[in-house]
Design an enzyme around this catalytic site. Structure first.
Site, PDB file in Angstrom:
ATOM      1  N   ASP A   1       0.868  -1.171   0.000  1.00 53.75           N
ATOM      2  CA  ASP A   1       0.000   0.000   0.000  1.00 53.75           C
ATOM      3  C   ASP A   1       0.917   1.236   0.000  1.00 53.75           C
ATOM      4  OD1 ASP A   1      -2.113   1.746   0.067  1.00 53.75           O
ATOM      5  OD2 ASP A   1      -3.179   0.714   1.672  1.00 53.75           O
TER       6      ASP A   1
HETATM    7  C1  BGC Z   1      -5.120   3.218   0.113  1.00 54.73           C
HETATM    8  C2  BGC Z   1      -5.181   2.188  -1.006  1.00 54.73           C
HETATM    9  C3  BGC Z   1      -5.103   2.878  -2.333  1.00 54.73           C
HETATM   10  C4  BGC Z   1      -3.824   3.684  -2.382  1.00 54.73           C
HETATM   11  C5  BGC Z   1      -3.611   4.398  -3.703  1.00 54.73           C
HETATM   12  C6  BGC Z   1      -3.936   4.158  -0.035  1.00 54.73           C
HETATM   13  O1  BGC Z   1      -4.066   5.213   0.843  1.00 54.73           O
HETATM   14  O2  BGC Z   1      -5.047   2.562   1.350  1.00 54.73           O
HETATM   15  O3  BGC Z   1      -6.370   1.445  -0.881  1.00 54.73           O
HETATM   16  O4  BGC Z   1      -5.183   1.951  -3.374  1.00 54.73           O
HETATM   17  O5  BGC Z   1      -3.865   4.657  -1.363  1.00 54.73           O
HETATM   18  O6  BGC Z   1      -4.502   5.439  -3.855  1.00 54.73           O
END
Ligand code: BGC
Length: 708
Positions: free
Chosen positions: A270
């Site tokens: 993530d």
């Molecule tokens: C989130 C993810 C997301 C990523 C990219 C993160 O803050 O937890 O679910 O895909 O950002 O936007």
């Protein structure tokens, strides 16, 4: 006994006896007699080709590849014919981000996934996902950063709207079709967030402490179902599992994900969720997102010092390339403008999802509010002019959005008035009051179970002054309703509805659509009743999310999953705490009766399937859809087990008076528990009751089966 799939392909049979006399095959979850998804290029061939490319890459290029760039890209290397590939969020539609050069100017806002789960309709999950995949192709997006599938353990979690509720089987059935829908467009779906990321309270410093059995019975099944359906990417989560950040945990990635679950494609972190380059590289992780962080800063030094080997980097780079090659992404353009033609169909799918996902929780007879009725309607509240939506990376603006005001004006014309701050007299004298309330949920923080004071008072005042008050809730999960639920004439749970969802709401209100959504969650009376209560460290309060660096200053805190496998309805039933609304519940404008239960055999071997059949009849005067739910109750289990667990379901459309036979087949896995002594599933011999009904608290039929 070894069983390969947690929820093997199975078919539910539905036979209509009257008035249609036809035999139907209806699919619950993966029950399509459909070939498994095959990548355009096999894993083995793709891996070989990745090896050839790898041999031509410098160490610097390899390090660029295993670390993202420009926030949402995998690096490209034109000299090797490797294109840069774009990723985008996610689960309630394609998130548009002007700064990453997507090639479309609009995307459809669908109802939030929790509302999709409330349809209990896996085939709709397929259409929903396929629509999103098509918009990915139109937008030049190779990898969709969804679906999300963490568990509804804490009703306060800011991301519940992005997930599929509290039950592993319901989530698994929806996810496997969702994944297939994305894959069938040539887009890579990403299962996230692996694993046990069930709260967003200081998500970077929470340490989920989950026992082995709970992981396998509750947290892993939806991921396993997505993997078996062919998902080609997994995103690790922000939290720690048992003391290590998931994105740099060898146990999480190599042992659990790649080992136990058999995942062999791309794993990514993530965004800003990992902290130690050596651990990341040696954990089995492939791609650090968004890049320009640990690996970029430290990998060359670690290589120089011999702390990591070039073979580690090669493994990562090869996995990334293998995945992209297998999906054909090095051989064709991602962007396909032909999919732009499909937008009207996508809006239709969004509307249908909202129709089937709206849950009528309570109705003392005030609904439907027929169009022909001449009484006045006063509408007030939170989301009359603003579309309710979840926030954060899952936010999708949509286009041609229908607000509640527009939908209700179109439906009721002059009868309806919109009053932001109605007087007592206005509320009292209205023929019916519709009061809109709910929450603004978003990643990065949790929100209180109770509504803010002002909102709570608004609803209480309306139900106190007018006995024909209908409360419409838009939220990402359960909220506290006990202050007004008893006095409300009707309560509707409409989730985050997406751009067309208010049209579905108006249809439900006036009776053009008969509600058929069922809760994919339990709604507790008070948060203290729930299995997640007590997860926030003593003395601390909910907060609004902070930037990563700030958030990391918060001490790591343990969230003990002390309820074990008793989460959701499994918890409330074992504790004998009645929730306000039970898992699987939801009303209709018609009524259904269940009868004639039978099983394919009263005694079966532990290795055999067994089927349960019953007759369900629409005993009312409107067409509708009932969700037939089958739960298994182990009579005398060798380990503590939930009172009952959902093991099958079928959505059955019924005309007034129509009656259908529904058959649901159970496999041995549906009787199994995770045996910590054997580290595997075990089916204990003995008696089991098969319970059939229209909700977890509305069991109508019971049949015993003995497993030998
Ligand atoms: C989130 C993810 C997301 C990523 C990219 C993160 O803050 O937890 O679910 O895909 O950002 O936007």
């Amino acid at each position: 006994m070894r069983m390969e799939r947690p929820f093997p392909l199975r078919t539910n049979r539905i036979r209509s006896s009257w008035p249609y006399c036809i035999v139907l095959l209806v699919i619950s979850g993966a029950a399509f007699a459909e070939a498994p998804f095959r990548t355009p290029i096999s894993y083995e061939d793709a891996d070989k080709r990745a090896g050839v490319l790898l041999a031509q890459m410098s160490t610097e290029e390899k390090l660029q590849l295993v670390s993202g760039y420009n926030s949402f890209f995998i690096h490209g290397f034109p000299r090797l014919g490797i294109p840069a590939l774009r990723m985008s969020d996610a689960t309630q539609g394609l998130r548009l981000k002007a700064d990453i050069g997507q090639t479309i100017e609009k995307s459809t806002a669908f109802p939030a996934p929790i509302g999709l789960a409330a349809t209990w309709n896996p085939e709709l999950a397929y259409r929903y996902a396929r629509s999103i995949g098509e918009e990915c192709r139109a937008g030049d997006v190779a990898i969709l950063l969804g679906p999300g599938m963490d568990n509804y353990r804490v009703s306060q979690c800011g991301r519940n709207f992005e997930y599929f509720g509290e039950d592993p089987l319901l989530a698994a059935r929806m996810i496997e079709r969702y994944v297939r829908g994305i894959l069938d467009t040539g887009t890579i779906p990403t299962l996230k967030h692996f694993v046990a990321n069930d709260t967003d309270f200081y998500r970077r410093t929470s340490n989920s402490v989950v026992d082995e059995r709970t992981l396998h019975e509750i947290n892993l099944p939806a991921f396993k179902a997505g993997i078996d359906a062919g998902a080609m990417a997994v995103m690790t989560s922000y939290n720690q599992l048992d003391g290590e950040w998931c994105g740099q945990s060898h146990y999480v990635i190599t042992d659990l994900l790649r080992g136990s679950l058999g995942f062999r494609w791309l794993v990514m972190t993530d965004w800003h969720s990992v902290w130690d380059a050596q651990k990341i590289i040696q954990s089995g992780q492939d791609l650090e997102m968004p890049g320009n962080t640990n690996i970029t800063n430290d990998a060359a030094r670690l290589l120089g010092e011999g702390k990591v080997g070039i073979a580690d980097i090669d493994r990562m780079a090869r996995a990334i390339m293998c995945t992209c090659i297998a999906m054909g992404l090095y051989d064709r353009s991602v962007r396909d403008d032909a999919f732009r033609e499909r937008f009207p169909a996508h809006v239709e799918c969004a509307l249908e999802t909202a129709r089937q996902g709206i849950v009528l929780l309570k109705n003392d007879g005030v609904l439907p509010l027929e169009k022909s009725d001449e009484r006045t309607i006063l509408v007030t509240g939170l989301f009359v002019d603003e579309l309710a939506s979840g926030g954060g990376s899952a936010r999708v603006e949509g286009y041609d959005v229908t607000t509640m005001r527009q939908a209700l004006s179109e439906t009721y014309g002059e009868r309806v008035s919109f009053v932001a701050e109605p007087t007592d007299d206005q509320l009292r004298s209205a023929g019916t009051v519709l009061v809109s309330t709910g929450t603004f949920d978003s990643e990065g923080s949790d929100r209180p179970f109770a509504l803010p004071d002002l909102e709570e008072r608004r609803v209480e005042r309306a139900v106190g002054l007018n006995t024909r008050t209908v409360v419409i809730i838009n939220s990402g999960g359960g909220i506290q309703m006990t202050g007004w639920n008893d006095r409300a004439a009707a309560v509707i749970c409409a989730w985050y509805p997406g751009q067309a969802g208010n049209r579905a709401l108006a249809e439900v209100l006036c009776g053009d659509t008969n509600p058929s959504g069922r809760l994919p969650i339990s709604i507790e009376r008070k948060f203290e009743d729930s299995p997640g209560y007590g997860y926030i460290p003593e003395g601390e309060a909910l907060y609004k999310g902070k930037p990563p660096i700030e958030e990391m200053k918060h001490p790591v805190y343990a969230i003990k999953y002390s309820e074990g496998v008793f989460v959701g309805y499994r918890w409330y039933e074992s504790r004998k705490i009645a929730p306000l609304y039970a898992f699987g519940s939801g009303l209709s404008y018609t009524s259904y009766a269940f009868a004639s239960p039978r099983v394919s055999a009263a005694t079966v071997l532990r290795t055999e399937d067994v089927s349960a059949t019953c007759r369900v009849t629409n005993t009312g005067t409107r067409s509708g859809a009932e969700i037939v739910q089958l739960y298994v109750h182990p009579v005398d289990p060798p380990v503590p087990r939930p009172e009952k667990e959902l093991k099958g379901f079928a959505r059955v459309e019924l005309a007034p008076g129509e009656s259908r036979e529904v058959t649901i087949t159970l496999t041995p896995r549906d009787f199994a528990f995770w045996d910590v002594a054997r580290h595997d599933w075990t089916v204990a011999p003995g008696d089991y009751e098969l319970l059939i009904g229209g909700a977890s608290d509305q069991i109508a039929l019971r049949k015993k089966v003995t497993l030998r």
